[in-house]
Design a protein around this motif. Structure first.
Motif, PDB file in Angstrom:
ATOM      1  N   SER A 160     133.131 -48.162  98.538  1.00  0.00           N
ATOM      2  CA  SER A 160     131.758 -48.649  98.438  1.00  0.00           C
ATOM      3  C   SER A 160     131.642 -49.602  97.251  1.00  0.00           C
ATOM      4  CB  SER A 160     130.769 -47.484  98.278  1.00  0.00           C
ATOM      5  OG  SER A 160     131.070 -46.699  97.151  1.00  0.00           O
ATOM      6  N   PHE A 188     132.502 -51.602 101.827  1.00  0.00           N
ATOM      7  CA  PHE A 188     131.094 -51.758 102.194  1.00  0.00           C
ATOM      8  C   PHE A 188     130.329 -52.273 100.973  1.00  0.00           C
ATOM      9  CE2 PHE A 188     132.818 -48.152 104.620  1.00  0.00           C
ATOM     10  CZ  PHE A 188     132.704 -48.669 105.902  1.00  0.00           C
ATOM     11  N   HIS A 208     125.890 -53.747 103.732  1.00  0.00           N
ATOM     12  CA  HIS A 208     126.039 -52.308 103.985  1.00  0.00           C
ATOM     13  C   HIS A 208     125.921 -51.569 102.648  1.00  0.00           C
ATOM     14  CE1 HIS A 208     127.519 -53.580 107.896  1.00  0.00           C
ATOM     15  NE2 HIS A 208     127.603 -52.314 108.289  1.00  0.00           N
ATOM     16  N   VAL A 253     125.808 -48.322 100.591  1.00  0.00           N
ATOM     17  CA  VAL A 253     126.186 -46.919 100.675  1.00  0.00           C
ATOM     18  C   VAL A 253     125.246 -46.091  99.797  1.00  0.00           C
ATOM     19  CG1 VAL A 253     128.009 -45.225 100.261  1.00  0.00           C
ATOM     20  CG2 VAL A 253     128.588 -47.494 101.154  1.00  0.00           C
ATOM     21  N   TYR A 271     127.462 -39.720 101.149  1.00  0.00           N
ATOM     22  CA  TYR A 271     128.611 -39.461 102.021  1.00  0.00           C
ATOM     23  C   TYR A 271     128.424 -38.131 102.739  1.00  0.00           C
ATOM     24  CZ  TYR A 271     130.167 -36.431  98.161  1.00  0.00           C
ATOM     25  OH  TYR A 271     130.237 -35.471  97.188  1.00  0.00           O
ATOM     26  N   ALA A 309     130.901 -42.588 105.075  1.00  0.00           N
ATOM     27  CA  ALA A 309     129.932 -43.183 104.159  1.00  0.00           C
ATOM     28  C   ALA A 309     128.599 -43.238 104.877  1.00  0.00           C
ATOM     29  CB  ALA A 309     130.369 -44.588 103.751  1.00  0.00           C
ATOM     30  N   PHE A 329     124.807 -44.949 105.032  1.00  0.00           N
ATOM     31  CA  PHE A 329     124.170 -46.188 104.614  1.00  0.00           C
ATOM     32  C   PHE A 329     122.662 -46.022 104.443  1.00  0.00           C
ATOM     33  CE2 PHE A 329     127.866 -47.577 107.284  1.00  0.00           C
ATOM     34  CZ  PHE A 329     128.679 -47.926 106.212  1.00  0.00           C
ATOM     35  N   LYS A 374     126.052 -44.246 109.738  1.00  0.00           N
ATOM     36  CA  LYS A 374     127.269 -43.801 109.070  1.00  0.00           C
ATOM     37  C   LYS A 374     128.436 -44.711 109.414  1.00  0.00           C
ATOM     38  CE  LYS A 374     125.752 -38.999 109.609  1.00  0.00           C
ATOM     39  NZ  LYS A 374     126.067 -37.700 110.264  1.00  0.00           N
ATOM     40  N   SER A 375     129.405 -44.733 108.535  1.00  0.00           N
ATOM     41  CA  SER A 375     130.630 -45.487 108.784  1.00  0.00           C
ATOM     42  C   SER A 375     131.517 -44.704 109.739  1.00  0.00           C
ATOM     43  CB  SER A 375     131.376 -45.707 107.475  1.00  0.00           C
ATOM     44  OG  SER A 375     131.947 -44.482 107.018  1.00  0.00           O
ATOM     45  N   LEU A 391     136.787 -41.533 100.327  1.00  0.00           N
ATOM     46  CA  LEU A 391     135.777 -42.505  99.908  1.00  0.00           C
ATOM     47  C   LEU A 391     135.906 -42.712  98.407  1.00  0.00           C
ATOM     48  CD1 LEU A 391     133.160 -44.210 100.226  1.00  0.00           C
ATOM     49  CD2 LEU A 391     131.870 -42.077  99.955  1.00  0.00           C
TER      50      LEU A 391
END
Length: 401
Positions: A12, A35, A142, A144, A147, A156, A158, A163-164, A170
């Protein structure tokens, strides 16, 4: 990046620490995704020039390929002059012999890191170099905000609630406002607003001719609004290039520099006018730095610092950790922050590569070693800032959220 069945390491923030860590992974063909909340690399200004210590240079060189390192080294400036020289802003008196700084040698603070020179680079140039090869793996816009752990990885989360994809781990490097840092440490990682404020400015190289080569701190302790000072690095190889601008960084004790409506995101003439007003009585040797400044480039900044006793201990989470300002915010005193951040990147990258990617114990080993050097750096940065600007952190100091 080589194909692999491993899940990517999620990162992130696309600042210096994050990008240098990503370079470690890229060279080892370990998949990653970055991100970044900004819409592009040029979305906002890149801040002031950075002084690189021997430790910082060693960390960067250990990560980059020989070709990328040579390009990085060629981009840096190498300034002589024997160290930082302190001058009285009103009288032009050399104050170096009066300094009580523990790093001072012969009355001057030693800033040499390689080849007997002070090594510096613009933050924006450094970021562009660290971006090399990472661009395809950055998802812009994006932000973050947290998590979510899974049985076999981490997502992750957002700002919009999405979510990622699942990652192996992470790494949070999104700076002092990191929500991941707060979630991971359960609030133990805190960043304090010291109240002191600053302004970044730029002017053509011609404005710096009266100073000459060197690293200069110009201090006004008699200003009726409170003590204010600037620091600037005058590089000889660019002195006669009319296309180049040199920068200076101003800092004032709490209450001296105030942005309208307390909005420190303002840039341009508003900030420039405040800098000019504060320096109206300065010695003629220094006046060109403000009279000739590029007003549209002027910008405010806040002076913040993590808990001065050092990086706190939190319950380790094997799949999540923090680097750079997210782990240890520092004042600009001594130029320690960026150098500590790249040490984080090099250390974590080395441990991940040695493990062949994510492995249980990697984040614990990283955090244990990082706390030692980063805690020392935070204490040093805070101590120097307290002497320069009278900042203190106590139970009444506001926390940056």
């Amino acid at each position: 990046m080589a194909s692999t069945t491993r899940k990517p390491i999620l990162i992130s923030g696309a600042g210096l620490a994050s990008l240098l860590f990503a370079q470690s992974l890229r060279r080892a063909s370990i998949p990653f995704l970055i991100f970044e909340r900004d819409a592009s690399v040029s979305f906002r200004g890149q801040g002031y020039r950075l002084r690189l210590s021997a430790e910082g240079l060693d960390a960067i060189e250990s990560v980059l390929s020989p070709e990328d390192w040579n390009k990085f080294w060629d981009t840096t400036s190498k300034t002589g002059g024997g160290g930082l020289v302190a001058l009285d802003a009103i009288t032009n008196e050399d104050l170096s012999a009066k300094t009580a700084d523990p790093e001072a040698k012969g009355g001057k603070m030693s800033l040499e890191s390689r080849e007997g020179k002070t090594i510096g680079i613009a933050r924006g140039e450094m970021r562009q170099l660290f971006l090399n090869g990472c661009e395809p793996f950055i998802k812009w816009s994006h932000q973050v905000t947290g998590y979510e752990l899974t049985p076999s990885g981490v997502h992750a989360v957002f700002a919009d609630g999405s979510k990622s994809e699942e990652g192996d781990m992470l790494v949070a490097g999104e700076g002092i406002y990191s929500k991941v840092a707060k979630q991971l440490s359960k609030g133990k990682l805190k960043v304090y607003d010291l109240g002191a404020r600053g302004i970044h400015g730029q002017a053509p190289t011609t404005a710096f001719k009266g100073l000459g080569e060197g690293v200069w701190r110009i201090r006004d302790a008699t200003n009726p609004k409170g003590t204010v000072s600037i620091i600037t690095n005058v590089r000889p190889n660019e002195m006669d290039d009319p296309q180049v601008k040199f920068g200076w960084t101003m800092a004032g004790v709490p209450g001296v520099i105030k942005a309208p409506n307390d909005n420190y995101s303002i840039i341009g003439k508003v900030a420039a006018d405040i800098a000019k007003d504060l320096t109206v009585d300065w010695h003629p040797r220094f006046k060109p730095l403000f009279d000739e400044m590029d007003e549209k480039e002027a910008a405010f900044w806040k002076i913040t610092c993590s808990t001065p006793t050092g990086v706190p201990v939190w319950a380790n989470e094997p799949r999540v950790t923090v680097i750079g300002d997210a782990a240890h915010s520092m004042t600009p005193a001594g130029g320690i922050g960026a150098n500590t951040a790249v040490r984080d990147s090099a250390l974590l990258g080395k441990l991940v590569i040695e493990a062949g990617g994510y492995a249980d114990g990697v984040t614990a080993a990283y955090e244990k070693e990082m706390r030692v050097y980063a805690s020392e750096a935070v204490r040093s940065s805070y101590g120097m800032a307290s002497k320069q600007w009278g900042n203190t952190i106590d139970e009444n100091t506001p926390v940056v959220n």
